[in-house]
Design a protein around this motif. Structure first.
Motif, short mmCIF file in Angstrom:
data_model
loop_
_atom_site.label_atom_id
_atom_site.label_comp_id
_atom_site.label_asym_id
_atom_site.label_seq_id
_atom_site.Cartn_x
_atom_site.Cartn_y
_atom_site.Cartn_z
N VAL A 130 -7.58 5.24 1.61
CA VAL A 130 -6.89 3.98 2.06
C VAL A 130 -5.33 4.25 0.62
CG1 VAL A 130 -7.42 2.01 0.87
CG2 VAL A 130 -8.32 2.97 1.60
N THR A 131 -5.28 3.97 1.39
CA THR A 131 -3.61 3.97 0.79
C THR A 131 -2.99 2.53 0.65
OG1 THR A 131 -3.53 6.02 2.47
CG2 THR A 131 -1.80 5.77 0.76
N ILE A 132 -1.93 2.61 -0.35
CA ILE A 132 -1.47 1.27 -0.23
C ILE A 132 -0.36 1.96 -0.72
CG2 ILE A 132 -1.19 -0.99 -1.36
CD1 ILE A 132 -4.14 -1.00 -1.37
N VAL A 133 1.33 1.09 -0.38
CA VAL A 133 2.76 1.77 -0.44
C VAL A 133 2.45 0.72 -0.98
CG1 VAL A 133 4.44 2.74 0.19
CG2 VAL A 133 2.85 3.28 1.40
N PRO A 134 3.68 0.87 -2.89
CA PRO A 134 4.25 -0.45 -2.92
C PRO A 134 5.97 -0.68 -2.26
CG PRO A 134 4.77 2.38 -4.41
CD PRO A 134 3.70 2.62 -3.22
N GLU A 135 6.48 -1.75 -2.45
CA GLU A 135 7.13 -2.08 -1.80
C GLU A 135 8.49 -1.24 -1.86
OE1 GLU A 135 7.64 -6.50 -2.63
OE2 GLU A 135 9.55 -6.36 -1.64
N GLY A 136 8.90 -1.14 -0.48
CA GLY A 136 10.24 -0.29 -0.24
C GLY A 136 9.92 1.70 -0.52
N GLY A 137 8.74 2.07 -1.49
CA GLY A 137 7.98 3.14 -0.97
C GLY A 137 7.98 3.88 0.09
N GLN A 138 8.07 4.02 1.76
CA GLN A 138 7.17 3.87 2.64
C GLN A 138 8.00 5.57 2.76
OE1 GLN A 138 8.53 0.98 2.26
NE2 GLN A 138 10.49 0.80 4.54
N ALA A 139 9.84 5.81 2.86
CA ALA A 139 10.51 7.12 3.12
C ALA A 139 9.57 7.49 2.20
CB ALA A 139 12.28 6.67 2.70
#
Lengths: 252, 470
Positions: free
Chosen positions: B120-129
């Motif tokens: 399970v991964t939760i990427v913080p806002e704007g952290g996708q790159a």
């Protein structure tokens, strides 16, 4: 003393502007000595009141919360209690006459959310009362909004102030509340007055300080904590009851 | 050819793409089922429809995934992490192997759910790159030929691809690669085509001109609420959850979601709950159509019954707005932040109060029958250890330290002995607590306990804890 005509007229005008005072709203009695001092004859319904704990109790406001619960025990209708931390223990509400069936707790987390929840609830007619636990400031604008909402719905609102700082000066910052109270614990009397060596705990004792009120001077009383019906008592071992403690300071 | 293999088969080296004969030769007694792509697709669509409990925007991602657009829905679940935990937990209990990722873009979530290190991964806002840079290029949903080309050129990771100038990349591989990359990074939008649950009440409203002002949106909500309530009445149901799906001119969808504490079929109530959430809606260049769905509904009689707290107790008349107030507060503060307290038959203080829904019928319990002893108004979330000195086991402590200040006890009451609930937990077989109410020189009251009776070590080690105030 006779007042000059135009002065009396001005007073009437001011009274008309201060709607909550002029309307002589129904009020929750706090005891004969206190009621005689308050313009509404008690803690007025349809208004916002403020209560904070004094001294070491500033952070938890335990006595202030019990005071609020005791007042609400004598209202009718559901009560909304907005919490900043979920540390209120329901059995103690029951002990001062506020049955937990009547209380809906709202865990708001921040003071802003507490204010929002209080305002929403105070707008709702038919509630018995609304309590909000506020950490930090209660500004003039925020308190004015709550006071207006309470005036329209006729609901009793109590802002319970909490602060990590003992006797936080922010408690005394100007606000639009009708009355402002500081509740400080005092050493209680022994459970058996004639036998003080018998161990045990009697009824708690509070110093109930009216710091500010619209239409009344600041004053301090010594009372016994709320009983099972939420009523305050007069200490039996104090001869003259309310007049024991002189005014420590005048707050404007 | 092997189309799919379960975990046990994979452990034996059976992978999709392996010729069937080779697989059978490698493992004796292999259980083989005929592949059923149509059946799989139908099951996936069912699962996507079930996920409507989380968000109205769900879609199957063939062949093995699900899209959930949870923008604006996480608030009802106390945050993204709780929502994902609930989703994965339920799927795991249904014996499915689940991997999940939350990200700003479908592309990044797709890559992380399939190739990320954690289940399970939760990427913080704007952290996708940053989150997808280390993943293999397969994560980008590219054509198989392109992947082979990249491998040949030594481009293994998505980060390598991001580093290549865009012009040459398009000339060499065509616009498809760049589009997938932009979708993952959030430079290009990618609306998902939501599935619509087959049998839920829904009304649709399309506008001649896109609308964007709060007033016109509120009018549109009111126009939808009426027909939805009529349809609910015909079905004998009341809404427990409402979703307003707003289609924007640019193709993206925005969702307003509201929950209710009791089934609701009152158009003004519904309209008000949704209108209050309008501030969270980003209309962009305008909204061209709206759909109001009721994904969760409960049976509701044909006359709106008085809500528990109001009617049955007979305590209050003239507060019909209480259930609306409760709904509005819980939509703004988050689900589960409103409750009432109910007494529980337990002597252990922290177990003696349960939270019940705010509009549950009154318990009418006499709380004093559970414990006649006074209780503090503030109960600490967990008891705090304190240094205390007590003269005798039956005496309250003489002094202790609380918040770094010494407290001298002036009077006290107790002990109130509370035994462990050995019928619930083995560890509490012999455990007990001795509670004392004490008052200091200033009249402040504390509620402390000693673990154990102070003499017999098997009942507790004699450590002191402060559990409440007031």
């Amino acid at each position: 003393m006779e007042l000059p005509g135009h002065l009396a007229e001005l007073r009437q005008q001011i009274a008309r502007m201060e709607r909550s005072v002029s309307r002589r709203l129904a009020a929750i009695p706090l005891g004969p000595a206190i009621d005689a001092h308050l313009p509404a004859g008690g803690l007025a319904l349809g208004a916002l009141h403020e209560a904070a704990g004094g001294g070491a109790d500033s952070e938890d406001g335990a006595a202030a919360a019990l005071f609020a619960a005791g007042v609400l025990a004598r209202t009718e209708g559901p009560v909304i209690w907005a919490l900043i931390r979920p540390d209120l223990f329901a059995p103690a509400l029951d002990a001062v006459g506020l049955h937990p069936d009547r209380v809906i707790f709202a865990h708001a987390g921040t003071s802003e959310s507490v204010l929002m929840a209080m305002e929403e609830a105070l707008r709702e007619p038919g509630l018995g009362g609304v309590v909000g636990e506020i950490e930090g400031r209660l500004g003039l604008t925020a308190s004015r909004r709550l006071q207006l909402a309470a005036e329209v719905s006729g609901t009793l609102g109590i802002a319970l102030r909490r602060s990590r700082r003992q006797d936080d000066p922010a408690f005394d910052a100007p606000s639009a509340v009708l009355t402002r109270w500081r509740i400080t614990t005092l050493p209680s009397a022994p459970p058996l007055l004639h036998a003080p060596e018998v161990p045990g705990l009697g009824r708690a004792r509070w110093q109930l300080e009216l710091r500010r009120a619209r239409g009344a001077a600041p004053r301090t009383w010594i009372v016994e904590a709320c009983d099972a019906q939420g009523r305050l008592g007069l200490p039996a071992d104090l001869e003259h009851g309310s007049d024991q403690v002189p005014n420590r300071r005048r707050a404007g | 050819m092997v189309a799919g293999a379960d975990r046990a088969a994979r452990a034996l080296g059976i992978r999709p793409g392996l010729p069937l004969a080779q697989a059978q030769a490698r493992v004796a007694g292999l259980v083989i089922e005929e592949a059923d792509p149509a059946g799989d697709a139908a099951a996936l669509a069912d699962l996507a429809a079930w996920c409507i409990r989380y968000t109205p925007l769900t879609a199957p991602a063939h062949p093995e995934g699900l899209w959930l657009d949870i923008a604006g829905c996480a608030g009802l679940w106390d945050g993204e992490a709780t929502l994902v935990a609930d989703l994965t937990g339920r799927l795991r209990r249904a014996a499915l192997v689940v991997r999940a990722a939350v990200a700003d873009t479908p592309g990044a979530a797709h890559a992380l759910a399939r190739y990320g290190r954690e289940p399970v991964t939760i990427v913080p806002e704007g952290g996708q790159a940053a989150a997808i840079a280390a993943l293999p290029v397969e994560g980008l949903r590219l054509e198989a030929v392109d992947i082979v080309q990249f491998r040949r050129l030594g481009i293994e990771r998505i980060g390598d691809l991001i580093a290549i100038p865009r012009g040459p990349l398009t000339r060499r591989f065509g616009p498809g690669v760049l589009r997938r990359l932009d979708q993952a990074l959030g430079l290009a939008s990618e609306p998902i085509e939501p599935v619509v649950p087959p049998d839920c009440v829904r009304r649709h409203l399309a506008f001649a001109e896109p609308i964007a002002t709060p007033e016109s949106l509120a009018t549109a909500i009111a126009a939808l609420a009426g027909p939805v309530c009529t349809a609910l009445e015909a079905a004998g149901q009341g809404a427990r959850r409402l979703d307003l799906v707003c289609a924007r001119v640019d193709g993206a969808a925005q969702v307003l979601r509201a929950g209710t504490a009791a089934p609701v079929r009152d158009a003004t109530h519904i309209a008000r709950l949704l209108t209050e959430r309008l501030e969270t809606l980003d209309p962009g260049l305008g909204i061209e159509s709206m759909t109001l769905l009721v994904p969760v509904a409960d049976p509701l009689g044909f006359t709106q019954p008085a809500t528990g707290l109001l009617g049955t107790a007979g305590q209050i008349s003239g507060a019909p707005g209480l259930s609306l107030l409760v709904d509005r507060l819980s939509n703004r503060l988050g689900e589960g932040s409103l409750w009432r307290a109910a007494a529980v038959e337990s002597e252990v203080p922290e177990r003696s109060v349960a939270r019940i829904p705010p509009l549950a019928p009154p318990t009418s319990r006499d709380w004093r029958t559970i414990s006649p002893w006074p209780r503090p108004i503030r109960l600490l979330p967990r008891p705090r250890p304190v240094q205390a000195t007590a003269l005798l086991p039956d005496h309250p402590p003489a002094r202790f330290v609380w918040r770094r200040a010494p407290v001298r006890v002036r009077r006290g009451d107790g002990p109130e002995r509370i035994y462990g609930e050995w019928w619930k937990r083995n560890a509490e077989m012999t455990a007990l607590r001795d509670y004392f109410r004490v008052e200091d020189g200033q009249g402040r009251r504390y509620w402390l306990y000693r673990r154990g009776d102070g003499a017999d070590k098997s009942t507790g080690d004699g450590a002191w804890f402060l559990h409440g105030l007031g």
